[in-house]
Design an enzyme around this catalytic site. Sequence first.
Site: not given
Length: 280
Positions: A82, A119-120, A154
């Site tokens: 990440d 956070c996704g 992403r």
Amino acid sequence: MNNPRARLREMLAKPETIVAPFVFDCLQAKLAVSVGFDAVYMTGFGTAAARGYPDLGLLTMTEMVGNAREISRSVNVPVICDADTGYGNALNVWRTVREYEDAGVSALHIEDQVFPKRCGFFAGKQVIPLETMAKKVRAACDARRDPDLVIIARTDALQTGGWDDVEHRARAYRASGADLIFVDGIKNREDLKLYAEKLGDLPLVYNGDLVAIDELKKYPFKIAIHIGTMLAAFDTMRAAMTELKSTGKLSVGTGSNVFEDFVRLMGIDEYQALEKKYAD
């Protein structure tokens, strides 16, 4: 040559899905490799949590790269990382990629959230304009010196703009040079199905545990990063702490085989052999 990077490229060229469990330290990475995983994923959520923070963009690039370097040093399998938003604009992304590359990672993903990100799977996400992110993807691709380093773009636009925006962004990021596309925030089976149907012609990354690994084989995912290991580690440690506090003892201790397994995984035999080799 970075052999794990070349190996990741070789695995990506095959039809099988690469499964990379979440890890946020070297012990977890070594455990993953010891049971047979061919790659690991350095989670930003877990890296932040290990430092006492929620995943709200509170960690710096230096902290993330430092953890990536330690994990990459500890195992000889591809480490997928990440890299949040790249920590700024396209120029910052360029430096971020160089730093991660020097840390020895095999792949990293940059996301299109505003900074500070979150956070996704959290509510309240916001995304930057598609054109701005496309430039960041190009900068990431241009920055790498090793062509085997995998750049993943992403998008977190599912929550903010729905599937039409996601598809538009995913195809634009792929056209900008991204090796893989990663749509985050897949929370149910219907979205998992739509992900595969709408973007299945692209090389995709899936983050989640909605279906078993065997079932994932019917989906067109090149990489699946699995959050369950991080949650299981939390739950197991919490249970152990609770047991110790409530009973004053634990079922697992230094007299068990677990202790021997632990120190052996850390390479005690190899280090003691070196110690003997160089003893006075």
